[in-house]
Write an enzyme that holds these catalytic residues in place. Structure first.
Site, short mmCIF file in Angstrom:
data_model
loop_
_atom_site.label_atom_id
_atom_site.label_comp_id
_atom_site.label_asym_id
_atom_site.label_seq_id
_atom_site.Cartn_x
_atom_site.Cartn_y
_atom_site.Cartn_z
N THR A 154 -1.93 4.98 8.87
CA THR A 154 -1.98 5.61 7.55
C THR A 154 -3.07 4.94 6.72
O THR A 154 -3.31 3.74 6.88
CB THR A 154 -0.60 5.44 6.87
OG1 THR A 154 0.39 6.05 7.71
CG2 THR A 154 -0.56 6.12 5.51
N LYS A 166 11.59 -12.60 11.40
CA LYS A 166 12.71 -12.78 10.46
C LYS A 166 12.78 -11.59 9.49
O LYS A 166 13.86 -11.13 9.13
CB LYS A 166 12.53 -14.07 9.65
CG LYS A 166 12.87 -15.33 10.42
CD LYS A 166 12.66 -16.53 9.51
CE LYS A 166 12.88 -17.84 10.24
NZ LYS A 166 12.42 -18.99 9.45
N TYR A 169 5.73 -8.14 15.91
CA TYR A 169 5.86 -6.93 15.10
C TYR A 169 6.57 -5.83 15.91
O TYR A 169 7.56 -5.27 15.47
CB TYR A 169 4.47 -6.46 14.67
CG TYR A 169 4.48 -5.31 13.69
CD1 TYR A 169 4.92 -5.48 12.38
CD2 TYR A 169 4.03 -4.04 14.07
CE1 TYR A 169 4.92 -4.43 11.47
CE2 TYR A 169 4.03 -2.98 13.16
CZ TYR A 169 4.46 -3.18 11.87
OH TYR A 169 4.45 -2.12 10.97
N LYS A 174 10.34 -4.70 15.15
CA LYS A 174 10.61 -3.34 14.66
C LYS A 174 11.55 -2.59 15.60
O LYS A 174 12.30 -1.71 15.17
CB LYS A 174 9.30 -2.57 14.49
CG LYS A 174 8.47 -3.04 13.29
CD LYS A 174 9.08 -2.55 11.97
CE LYS A 174 8.20 -2.85 10.78
NZ LYS A 174 8.77 -2.35 9.52
N PHE A 229 0.83 -1.21 0.00
CA PHE A 229 0.00 0.00 0.00
C PHE A 229 0.87 1.27 0.00
O PHE A 229 0.85 2.06 -0.94
CB PHE A 229 -0.96 -0.08 1.20
CG PHE A 229 -1.49 1.23 1.67
CD1 PHE A 229 -2.09 2.13 0.79
CD2 PHE A 229 -1.42 1.57 3.02
CE1 PHE A 229 -2.60 3.35 1.24
CE2 PHE A 229 -1.92 2.77 3.48
CZ PHE A 229 -2.50 3.66 2.60
N VAL A 230 1.68 1.44 1.04
CA VAL A 230 2.51 2.65 1.12
C VAL A 230 3.61 2.61 0.05
O VAL A 230 3.89 3.61 -0.62
CB VAL A 230 3.12 2.81 2.53
CG1 VAL A 230 4.08 3.99 2.57
CG2 VAL A 230 2.03 3.00 3.58
N ASP A 245 9.66 -6.92 -4.01
CA ASP A 245 8.54 -7.40 -3.21
C ASP A 245 8.42 -8.91 -3.42
O ASP A 245 8.83 -9.42 -4.46
CB ASP A 245 7.23 -6.71 -3.65
CG ASP A 245 6.22 -6.59 -2.53
OD1 ASP A 245 5.91 -5.45 -2.14
OD2 ASP A 245 5.75 -7.63 -2.04
#
Ligand code: UDP
Length: 317
Positions: free
Chosen positions: A178, A94, A148, A152, A16-17, A36
């Site tokens: 977003t 990962k 997540y 991160k 998306f972004v 991707d």
């Protein structure tokens, strides 16, 4: 920004972004390599670029090492919506650890600048609001969001350490919620779910009592912030929050979406997911000061664009 043409890698470029970022960079006449593996990204997001001679697509998973001679890297590759990143938590980890190491190695070997898409999730379920970059967070190492959030967080640390040890010019951006066209209808996100439900006149699924807050940034504003950050000097490494500070409750969002779509949907209250942050709102003073950045698209205008996108999607099915 200078007009010099650059060779730029966007990992997660079919997401998306990522696809909005690719489009913006192509408009500025840069050469864009989109990488991707279609784990959550989609070919249709980039189909409009395939005939552009400045655009190249490489199907690759950043968990596997690779090399490319580029000037800049935007590392956006990672499943980002809770249902997607929770589907295979070890894979998510990962991507944030091995994947980011591989991308940092490409940046180190080729002298490239690297922007890391971090997240407001590094603040966990914050007990201060709005969240400033100096806030260290309230994160659970064990919950369903940990793969997540902690992934991160490690990814950020890897960026700072590569900057210290190898002088890699890194830029860490913490992205808040977003939305916009090209969101995946299956993403399970609040904005996409509510719009699709409203357009179908189905019940709007509010989790919990709907009093949890979020602040929603339109995708073009976010992408503009990325590019401004990338163009700063090597001494600016962040972290920098990017998001729209207009905070609202999830219930208010449900009511607004029903109103704008003229929907006959009712609101259905379901259970609140474990560790769902009760409040989230960015403090964007740093982005304003360093990047002269401020979100420009109002929630009403942004929602209208997003609703038009989903309406077209639904009618073409
Ligand atoms: N949410 C909701 N209904 C939905 C999807 C999400 O009430 O159909 C809530 C979710 O519990 C959270 C907020 O909306 O409090 C934002 O969820 P989203 O998954 O979009 O992003 P998050 O900020 O949680 O990563």
């Amino acid at each position: 920004m200078s007009d010099k043409q650059r060779k730029i890698l966007v990992t997660g470029g079919a997401g998306f972004v990522g696809s909005h970022l690719c489009g913006n960079l192509l408009k500025k006449n840069h050469k864009v390599i989109c990488m991707d593996n279609y784990y959550t990204g989609s070919e249709k997001n980039i189909s409009q670029f395939l005939n552009n001679e400045n655009f190249e697509f490489i199907e690759h998973n950043i968990i596997e090492p690779f090399d490319l001679k580029v000037d800049q890297i935007y590392n956006l590759a990672c499943p980002a919506s809770p249902p997607h990143y929770q589907k295979d938590p070890i894979y998510t980890l990962k991507t944030s650890i091995w994947g980011v190491l591989n991308v940092l190695e490409v940046a180190r070997r080729n002298g490239a600048k690297m922007l890391q898409a971090s997240t407001s999730e590094v603040y966990g379920d914050p007990n201060i609001s709005p969240q400033l970059e100096s806030y260290r967070g309230n994160v659970n190492t064990m919950g369903p969001r940990a793969c997540y959030d902690e992934g991160k967080r490690v990814a950020e640390t890897l960026c700072y350490e590569y900057n210290k040890r190898f002088d890699v010019p890194v830029k860490v951006v913490r992205i808040f919620n977003t939305y916009g066209p090209q969101m995946d209808p299956e993403d399970g996100r609040v904005v996409s779910n509510f719009i699709i439900q409203a357009l179908r006149n189905q019940p709007i699924t509010v989790y919990g009592d709907g009093q949890q807050t979020r602040a929603f940034c339109y995708v073009s504003d976010l992408v503009e912030g990325f590019i401004r950050f990338m163009e700063t000097g090597p001494e600016i490494i962040g972290p920098i929050n990017l998001g729209n500070p207009s905070e609202m409750t999830v219930k208010q969002l449900a009511e607004l979406v029903i109103k704008i779509t003229n929907s006959s949907s009712s609101v259905e209250y379901l259970s609140l997911p474990v560790d769902d942050p009760l409040q989230r709102c960015p403090d964007i003073s740093l982005a304003k000061k360093i990047l002269s950045w401020n979100p420009e698209v109002s929630l009403l205008d942004g929602l209208r664009e997003t609703i038009a996108f989903f309406a077209t999607q639904l009618s073409s099915k």
